[in-house]
Design an enzyme around this catalytic site. Sequence first.
Site, PDB file in Angstrom:
ATOM      1  N   ASP A  37       0.821  -1.125   0.071  1.00  0.00           N
ATOM      2  CA  ASP A  37      -0.005  -0.066   0.030  1.00  0.00           C
ATOM      3  C   ASP A  37       0.784   1.217   0.049  1.00  0.00           C
ATOM      4  O   ASP A  37       1.408   1.653   1.100  1.00  0.00           O
ATOM      5  CB  ASP A  37      -0.894  -0.180   1.242  1.00  0.00           C
ATOM      6  CG  ASP A  37      -1.874   1.327   1.336  1.00  0.00           C
ATOM      7  OD1 ASP A  37      -2.771   1.237   0.554  1.00  0.00           O
ATOM      8  OD2 ASP A  37      -1.558   2.140   1.853  1.00  0.00           O
ATOM      9  N   TYR A  91       3.701   9.495   0.331  1.00  0.00           N
ATOM     10  CA  TYR A  91       4.846   9.043   1.137  1.00  0.00           C
ATOM     11  C   TYR A  91       6.183   9.197   0.423  1.00  0.00           C
ATOM     12  O   TYR A  91       7.184   9.041   1.408  1.00  0.00           O
ATOM     13  CB  TYR A  91       4.462   7.324   0.954  1.00  0.00           C
ATOM     14  CG  TYR A  91       3.066   7.087   1.661  1.00  0.00           C
ATOM     15  CD1 TYR A  91       2.385   8.054   2.244  1.00  0.00           C
ATOM     16  CD2 TYR A  91       2.665   5.710   1.422  1.00  0.00           C
ATOM     17  CE1 TYR A  91       1.249   7.542   2.758  1.00  0.00           C
ATOM     18  CE2 TYR A  91       1.491   5.402   1.931  1.00  0.00           C
ATOM     19  CZ  TYR A  91       0.523   6.218   2.477  1.00  0.00           C
ATOM     20  OH  TYR A  91      -0.663   5.846   3.014  1.00  0.00           O
ATOM     21  N   LYS A  96      -2.149   5.940  -4.439  1.00  0.00           N
ATOM     22  CA  LYS A  96      -3.111   7.018  -4.181  1.00  0.00           C
ATOM     23  C   LYS A  96      -2.818   8.468  -4.698  1.00  0.00           C
ATOM     24  O   LYS A  96      -1.793   8.932  -5.027  1.00  0.00           O
ATOM     25  CB  LYS A  96      -2.857   7.294  -2.464  1.00  0.00           C
ATOM     26  CG  LYS A  96      -3.427   6.042  -1.712  1.00  0.00           C
ATOM     27  CD  LYS A  96      -3.329   6.209  -0.163  1.00  0.00           C
ATOM     28  CE  LYS A  96      -3.349   4.959   0.602  1.00  0.00           C
ATOM     29  NZ  LYS A  96      -1.997   4.314   0.774  1.00  0.00           N
ATOM     30  N   HIS A 152      -6.781   9.672  -1.966  1.00  0.00           N
ATOM     31  CA  HIS A 152      -6.162   9.652  -0.543  1.00  0.00           C
ATOM     32  C   HIS A 152      -6.985  10.454   0.572  1.00  0.00           C
ATOM     33  O   HIS A 152      -7.266   9.953   1.502  1.00  0.00           O
ATOM     34  CB  HIS A 152      -5.021  10.283  -0.629  1.00  0.00           C
ATOM     35  CG  HIS A 152      -3.842   9.860   0.588  1.00  0.00           C
ATOM     36  ND1 HIS A 152      -2.600   9.689   0.402  1.00  0.00           N
ATOM     37  CD2 HIS A 152      -4.118   9.526   1.748  1.00  0.00           C
ATOM     38  CE1 HIS A 152      -1.962   9.514   1.318  1.00  0.00           C
ATOM     39  NE2 HIS A 152      -2.718   9.156   2.130  1.00  0.00           N
TER      40      HIS A 152
END
Length: 321
Positions: free
Chosen positions: A46, A51, A80, A113
């Site tokens: 994921d 990130y 996302k 997101h």
Amino acid sequence: MPSSTTIKLNSGHEMPLVGFGLWKVNNDTCADQVYSAIKAGYRCFDGACDYGNEVESGQGVARAIKDGLVKRSDLFLVSKLWNSFHDGPRVEPICKKQLKDWGLDYFDLYIMHFPISLKYVDPEVRYPPGFTDENGNVTPGKASIQETWTAMEKLVEGGLCRSIGISNFRGVLLMDLLRYAKIRPATLQIEHHPYLMQEGLVKYAQDEGIAVTAYSSFGPQSFLEMDMQQAKDAALLLEHPAIKKIAEKHGKTPAQVLLRWATQRNVAVIPKSNNKDRLAQNLDVLGFDLKDEDMKEIKGIDKGLRFNDPLNYGVAVPIYV
């Protein structure tokens, strides 16, 4: 009885019940951690634009495929869409950039997101952009959720994503989205742990055929390193007397109990670890069942305590008020 290891999504695809979360995985160790997780048996990863480690995640995947550990078709890879790319014409280009970063032709699942539209920030200016624009301000964008979702549906039609989903939505936004969605969201990803059970939202999504994925399954643990006061003020779930007692009864770790509490209710989980033993333990959460009295005791822990709220980071985006 042991659970199935996957959830059948409404898109027809199978998603593993236990995956590996890439939030806060450091760039310098990310490729090795992904490779090690694949070697340990993980098949779902994921990730997200926000990130900042998609290149390295893709490197770990590529190495595992090159070494013959897996084929691409064995993996379920998730990314996302970030808030500053919600304008309809921005969705496909950023998805293609993310695919290129990963070294992929398609995502198995691509998620909105947050239900937040922010002003566009060119990736050449700053990437990932975070919550602020080029001037350091939190500036709302103009895209509606419908505009963004319609653009995401085109990603499925164009073969860039096999399934699309949402994250950090509350029930009223999900109800609205279902009014106009031509492709229903396959998944809803939410903060979900015994301090924040969100039982009504989980039931509503599952009743609508939408799979639920839990993030931050260990509650405050993920947020302590961010120096979040709300996390500091909360007792660690991994050390909670009720969780420890149930773990001892079953011969499992507190982490395994927290993960099984979710998966036993058909809620997927995405823990992470760079410890070989914990990697294996976190994956081994489908072969035992908690008793009814265990589930009832855990239910009594609920405080409605949310950690992953923009306001807790000092970001004036009040999506949960």
